[in-house]
Design an enzyme around this catalytic site. Sequence first.
Site, PDB file in Angstrom:
ATOM      1  N   VAL A   1      -5.259   9.025   0.738  1.00 56.17           N
ATOM      2  CA  VAL A   1      -6.338  10.115   1.117  1.00 56.17           C
ATOM      3  C   VAL A   1      -6.378  11.003  -0.481  1.00 56.17           C
ATOM      4  O   VAL A   1      -7.425  11.013  -1.099  1.00 56.17           O
ATOM      5  CB  VAL A   1      -6.444  10.948   1.913  1.00 56.17           C
ATOM      6  CG1 VAL A   1      -7.675  11.858   1.989  1.00 56.17           C
ATOM      7  CG2 VAL A   1      -6.729   9.971   3.236  1.00 56.17           C
ATOM      8  N   CYS A   2      -5.281  11.536  -0.818  1.00 53.46           N
ATOM      9  CA  CYS A   2      -4.983  12.218  -1.978  1.00 53.46           C
ATOM     10  C   CYS A   2      -5.311  11.337  -3.361  1.00 53.46           C
ATOM     11  O   CYS A   2      -6.193  11.962  -4.248  1.00 53.46           O
ATOM     12  CB  CYS A   2      -3.829  12.936  -2.241  1.00 53.46           C
ATOM     13  SG  CYS A   2      -3.226  13.930  -0.650  1.00 53.46           S
ATOM     14  N   ASP A   3      -4.813  10.169  -3.470  1.00 53.18           N
ATOM     15  CA  ASP A   3      -5.246   9.350  -4.592  1.00 53.18           C
ATOM     16  C   ASP A   3      -6.811   9.259  -4.464  1.00 53.18           C
ATOM     17  O   ASP A   3      -7.371   9.495  -5.555  1.00 53.18           O
ATOM     18  CB  ASP A   3      -4.497   7.919  -4.356  1.00 53.18           C
ATOM     19  CG  ASP A   3      -4.816   7.011  -5.548  1.00 53.18           C
ATOM     20  OD1 ASP A   3      -4.136   6.809  -6.351  1.00 53.18           O
ATOM     21  OD2 ASP A   3      -6.033   6.446  -5.584  1.00 53.18           O
TER      22      ASP A   3
END
Length: 166
Positions: A59-61
């Site tokens: 999700v951060c990527d």
Amino acid sequence: MANVTFKGNPVTLVGNEVKVGEKAPNFTVLANDLSPVTLETSAGKVRLVSVVPSLDTGVCDAQTRRFNEEISKLGNVELLTISMDLPFAQKRWCAAAGLENVHTVSDHREASFGEAYGVLMKELRLLARAVFVIDSNDTVSYVEYVAEGTTHPNYEAAVEAVKAAK
């Protein structure tokens, strides 16, 4: 303070909750070359501050790539992605991702940003997922504390807030 969970478990956010209309708090984080980065570093620009727990997660990527793509179309907007990842890991991630418009900065040393913006998760010593838009006069014009740390922020609302702040 905002109520936030991470993987379904409630977490304690340390620091002060930031609200729209307030003066943006200053902070000191580290760039990939270990030089200090503060709010003043990008003075006079609209800033989208994308806060992620770790760039090495899906999700951060995706969040970092999406904001990089959106902001690259707008011009004269500073995109800061802040995490507790070490600067070396952030630099490696950026090189592998091939992203040019995002500035990844690390809050690992002092948690200065985490405490100033109320996103430091006490139990994990990671930053909670959040998005802030700061206008060219250093006023906060958009805030989203994402309720569940493993879900995406509202990309559309954040990008519209950047456009409105320009």
